[in-house]
Design a protein around this motif. Sequence first.
Motif, PDB file in Angstrom:
ATOM      1  N   SER A 190       9.328  -4.337   3.387  1.00  8.57           N
ATOM      2  CA  SER A 190       9.260  -3.122   2.566  1.00  8.57           C
ATOM      3  C   SER A 190      10.065  -1.996   3.202  1.00  8.57           C
ATOM      4  CB  SER A 190       7.818  -2.699   2.316  1.00  8.57           C
ATOM      5  OG  SER A 190       7.269  -2.159   3.493  1.00  8.57           O
ATOM      6  N   PHE A 191      10.365  -2.108   4.468  1.00  8.27           N
ATOM      7  CA  PHE A 191      11.189  -1.104   5.135  1.00  8.27           C
ATOM      8  C   PHE A 191      12.672  -1.491   5.105  1.00  8.27           C
ATOM      9  CE2 PHE A 191      12.645   1.278   8.958  1.00  8.27           C
ATOM     10  CZ  PHE A 191      12.292   2.548   8.520  1.00  8.27           C
ATOM     11  N   GLY A 192      12.996  -2.556   4.413  1.00  9.80           N
ATOM     12  CA  GLY A 192      14.405  -2.925   4.275  1.00  9.80           C
ATOM     13  C   GLY A 192      14.992  -3.604   5.495  1.00  9.80           C
ATOM     14  N   VAL A 193      14.130  -4.255   6.275  1.00 12.24           N
ATOM     15  CA  VAL A 193      14.599  -4.920   7.494  1.00 12.24           C
ATOM     16  C   VAL A 193      14.821  -6.406   7.208  1.00 12.24           C
ATOM     17  CG1 VAL A 193      13.836  -5.643   9.802  1.00 12.24           C
ATOM     18  CG2 VAL A 193      13.494  -3.291   9.055  1.00 12.24           C
ATOM     19  N   PRO A 205      -4.975  -7.032  15.560  1.00 10.84           N
ATOM     20  CA  PRO A 205      -4.118  -6.729  14.407  1.00 10.84           C
ATOM     21  C   PRO A 205      -3.867  -5.235  14.187  1.00 10.84           C
ATOM     22  CG  PRO A 205      -5.745  -8.378  13.830  1.00 10.84           C
ATOM     23  CD  PRO A 205      -6.070  -7.948  15.223  1.00 10.84           C
ATOM     24  N   VAL A 206      -4.876  -4.408  14.432  1.00 10.76           N
ATOM     25  CA  VAL A 206      -4.674  -2.972  14.184  1.00 10.76           C
ATOM     26  C   VAL A 206      -3.760  -2.370  15.262  1.00 10.76           C
ATOM     27  CG1 VAL A 206      -5.801  -0.745  13.800  1.00 10.76           C
ATOM     28  CG2 VAL A 206      -6.860  -2.853  12.949  1.00 10.76           C
ATOM     29  N   SER A 207      -3.848  -2.899  16.474  1.00  8.51           N
ATOM     30  CA  SER A 207      -2.916  -2.457  17.526  1.00  8.51           C
ATOM     31  C   SER A 207      -1.485  -2.830  17.136  1.00  8.51           C
ATOM     32  CB  SER A 207      -3.248  -3.116  18.856  1.00  8.51           C
ATOM     33  OG  SER A 207      -4.586  -2.874  19.204  1.00  8.51           O
ATOM     34  N   THR A 208      -1.346  -4.016  16.568  1.00  8.20           N
ATOM     35  CA  THR A 208      -0.024  -4.467  16.112  1.00  8.20           C
ATOM     36  C   THR A 208       0.506  -3.525  15.032  1.00  8.20           C
ATOM     37  OG1 THR A 208      -0.467  -6.761  16.666  1.00  8.20           O
ATOM     38  CG2 THR A 208       1.171  -6.374  14.962  1.00  8.20           C
ATOM     39  N   ALA A 209      -0.379  -3.168  14.096  1.00  8.73           N
ATOM     40  CA  ALA A 209       0.038  -2.276  12.995  1.00  8.73           C
ATOM     41  C   ALA A 209       0.454  -0.909  13.538  1.00  8.73           C
ATOM     42  CB  ALA A 209      -1.091  -2.126  11.976  1.00  8.73           C
ATOM     43  N   VAL A 210      -0.286  -0.407  14.514  1.00  6.54           N
ATOM     44  CA  VAL A 210       0.054   0.889  15.121  1.00  6.54           C
ATOM     45  C   VAL A 210       1.381   0.785  15.876  1.00  6.54           C
ATOM     46  CG1 VAL A 210      -0.622   2.476  16.985  1.00  6.54           C
ATOM     47  CG2 VAL A 210      -2.258   1.876  15.182  1.00  6.54           C
ATOM     48  N   GLY A 211       1.554  -0.303  16.582  1.00  6.96           N
ATOM     49  CA  GLY A 211       2.815  -0.503  17.310  1.00  6.96           C
ATOM     50  C   GLY A 211       4.007  -0.497  16.365  1.00  6.96           C
ATOM     51  N   GLY A 265       2.318   2.735   4.579  1.00 13.12           N
ATOM     52  CA  GLY A 265       3.550   1.970   4.436  1.00 13.12           C
ATOM     53  C   GLY A 265       4.734   2.836   4.816  1.00 13.12           C
ATOM     54  N   ALA A 266       5.565   2.315   5.700  1.00 13.21           N
ATOM     55  CA  ALA A 266       6.768   3.060   6.055  1.00 13.21           C
ATOM     56  C   ALA A 266       7.797   2.864   4.958  1.00 13.21           C
ATOM     57  CB  ALA A 266       7.315   2.540   7.371  1.00 13.21           C
ATOM     58  N   THR A 267       8.356   3.953   4.468  1.00  4.48           N
ATOM     59  CA  THR A 267       9.471   3.826   3.528  1.00  4.48           C
ATOM     60  C   THR A 267      10.591   4.691   4.082  1.00  4.48           C
ATOM     61  OG1 THR A 267       8.998   5.756   2.189  1.00  4.48           O
ATOM     62  CG2 THR A 267       7.865   3.727   1.588  1.00  4.48           C
ATOM     63  N   LEU A 268      11.772   4.412   3.600  1.00  2.62           N
ATOM     64  CA  LEU A 268      12.896   5.216   4.069  1.00  2.62           C
ATOM     65  C   LEU A 268      13.047   6.489   3.255  1.00  2.62           C
ATOM     66  CD1 LEU A 268      15.373   2.417   4.952  1.00  2.62           C
ATOM     67  CD2 LEU A 268      14.765   4.317   6.430  1.00  2.62           C
ATOM     68  N   GLU A 285      12.396  10.064   1.690  1.00  2.75           N
ATOM     69  CA  GLU A 285      11.884  11.230   2.376  1.00  2.75           C
ATOM     70  C   GLU A 285      10.596  11.727   1.736  1.00  2.75           C
ATOM     71  OE1 GLU A 285      13.809  12.982   5.174  1.00  2.75           O
ATOM     72  OE2 GLU A 285      14.015  10.810   5.076  1.00  2.75           O
ATOM     73  N   GLY A 286       9.600  11.949   2.570  1.00  2.00           N
ATOM     74  CA  GLY A 286       8.405  12.666   2.141  1.00  2.00           C
ATOM     75  C   GLY A 286       7.638  12.053   0.984  1.00  2.00           C
ATOM     76  N   VAL A 287       7.661  10.754   0.857  1.00  2.00           N
ATOM     77  CA  VAL A 287       6.931  10.130  -0.241  1.00  2.00           C
ATOM     78  C   VAL A 287       5.536   9.750   0.238  1.00  2.00           C
ATOM     79  CG1 VAL A 287       6.852   8.181  -1.827  1.00  2.00           C
ATOM     80  CG2 VAL A 287       9.024   9.228  -1.248  1.00  2.00           C
ATOM     81  N   VAL A 288       4.518  10.235  -0.436  1.00  2.00           N
ATOM     82  CA  VAL A 288       3.156   9.840  -0.085  1.00  2.00           C
ATOM     83  C   VAL A 288       2.627   9.025  -1.237  1.00  2.00           C
ATOM     84  CG1 VAL A 288       0.911  10.647   0.697  1.00  2.00           C
ATOM     85  CG2 VAL A 288       2.881  12.176   0.815  1.00  2.00           C
ATOM     86  N   ILE A 289       2.130   7.855  -0.928  1.00  3.40           N
ATOM     87  CA  ILE A 289       1.512   7.051  -1.977  1.00  3.40           C
ATOM     88  C   ILE A 289       0.014   7.144  -1.782  1.00  3.40           C
ATOM     89  CG2 ILE A 289       1.324   4.755  -2.992  1.00  3.40           C
ATOM     90  CD1 ILE A 289       4.278   4.505  -1.569  1.00  3.40           C
ATOM     91  N   LEU A 290      -0.658   7.769  -2.720  1.00  3.73           N
ATOM     92  CA  LEU A 290      -2.092   8.004  -2.536  1.00  3.73           C
ATOM     93  C   LEU A 290      -2.926   6.895  -3.156  1.00  3.73           C
ATOM     94  CD1 LEU A 290      -2.205  11.810  -3.155  1.00  3.73           C
ATOM     95  CD2 LEU A 290      -2.374  10.640  -0.997  1.00  3.73           C
TER      96      LEU A 290
END
Length: 434
Positions: free
Chosen positions: A231-234, A319-325, A424-427, A429-434
């Motif tokens: 989802s981050f385009g990687v 898993p949550v440590s992985t997500a934070v990393g 979710g990280a997106t590229l 700018e400033g998009v918040v998905i609530l």
Amino acid sequence: MISYARAREILTRVAGERGAWGSETVTLDQAMGRILAQDLASPESVPSFDNSAMDGFAVNSMDTFSASPATPLVLNVRGCIAAGETPIRGEFPQGAFDTFEIMTGAPMPFSESAKKWDAVIKIEEVEVTRDREGNAKSIVLRRAVRPSENVRFLGTDFKRGNPLAQKGHVITAESIMALATLGVVKFSVLRRPKVVFLSTGRELVDSNTADLKPGFIRNSSAPFIAAALKSFGVDAKFLGVIADDASEFERALDQALAEKPDVILTTGAVSMGKFDFVAQVLEKKGAQTFFHKVNIRPGKPILFARFGETSFFGVPGNPVSTAVGLRFFVIPFLRDLMGVGKEPALMARLDRAVKKPQGLECFYKARLWVSSDKGQQGQLRVKILSGQESFMVSPLLEANAWAVLPEQRDALKEGELIEVLPLGATLSEGVVIL
Ligand code: AMP
Ligand code: MG
């Protein structure tokens, strides 16, 4: 141990040492989510011809100024112009009061003389007389039509040569609409980062395993990493699970390096346990290690190193440590590498007081919403969810954000403003998905 802020400085510096990020040419159908590597200017003016904004009748506004309910004006219809027709050139005979029936998007008739069709009256506003075939013959007008009324003039949307989008612009579906309008179908975008990742842990079985044997767990982090990076385009590649064996890990690392990725990401085996061999293997292989352990929770044992052009993140296995990393280290580092700038900070007010361990910056599973309560309308509020332990995955189904709680504090009050980051990280700018 270093602070998160210091770790971020190191990441930014290391990313800077990589130099300019590459680009590639894409066509419009491949452009979604990509980042422009060039400035774009409008190659054309759009609309490219004057056209009608309504179904109605093209008139010369000057002809109509005397029209009123008391003094209706009759205009002869000279023809009908549909969308997709080439513009009709019609001379105005001196003193003629005439009109064309015209459809939305059809080109306005034009004239070389000073007198022109310069406005459109909507079909609903006139009385039309038609012949048997349905062709309009004349209309009765009961009001004056203003110059330019219901006409879309050449170049009102885009002007040839004007800037369209700058380098760094993230292509959305809406950008694709604009570029398609102009026929801009090939351009340069930043290349995708390449990440290869692997899991460590002999207790791991594939997530599609139906019957778990005692002592085993499903690998939840690998599918998570694949999805989050996608989802981050990687461009992400999973190299599989490594049992807790240093030499097996060493072989996997060689395989990962052979892929020449920008980043290698491994989960597990970076803590202090007997089978936590990542740090030693990296040292043996001559990696340059920048940090191992940061003052954060969860994910404290995180490790960051480099093998030449390839950077290495070892994140703890919970898993949550992985997500934070991934969210707080890998993604910001990829942004730095690509030179797309820091993610804009969002601030939200805590919905209740919260205690935390002093000396650790905490990244907590949280839920954001925009309040409609009296006195707080429009405020972004944040709730710290229960179940912050790093093995607790279930709160992630309710979470939509990470709350960032400062290292130096041991408690925060209700209503305090804190930094939050959408899950979710997106590229964009400033998009918040609530
Ligand atoms: P480690 O960092 O290797 O000590 O692992 C910490 C905890 O996370 C252990 O309970 C592991 O079983 C668990 N764990 C490690 N890797 C994964 C994974 N890929 N998916 C789910 N849990 C994991
Ligand atoms: Mg392990």
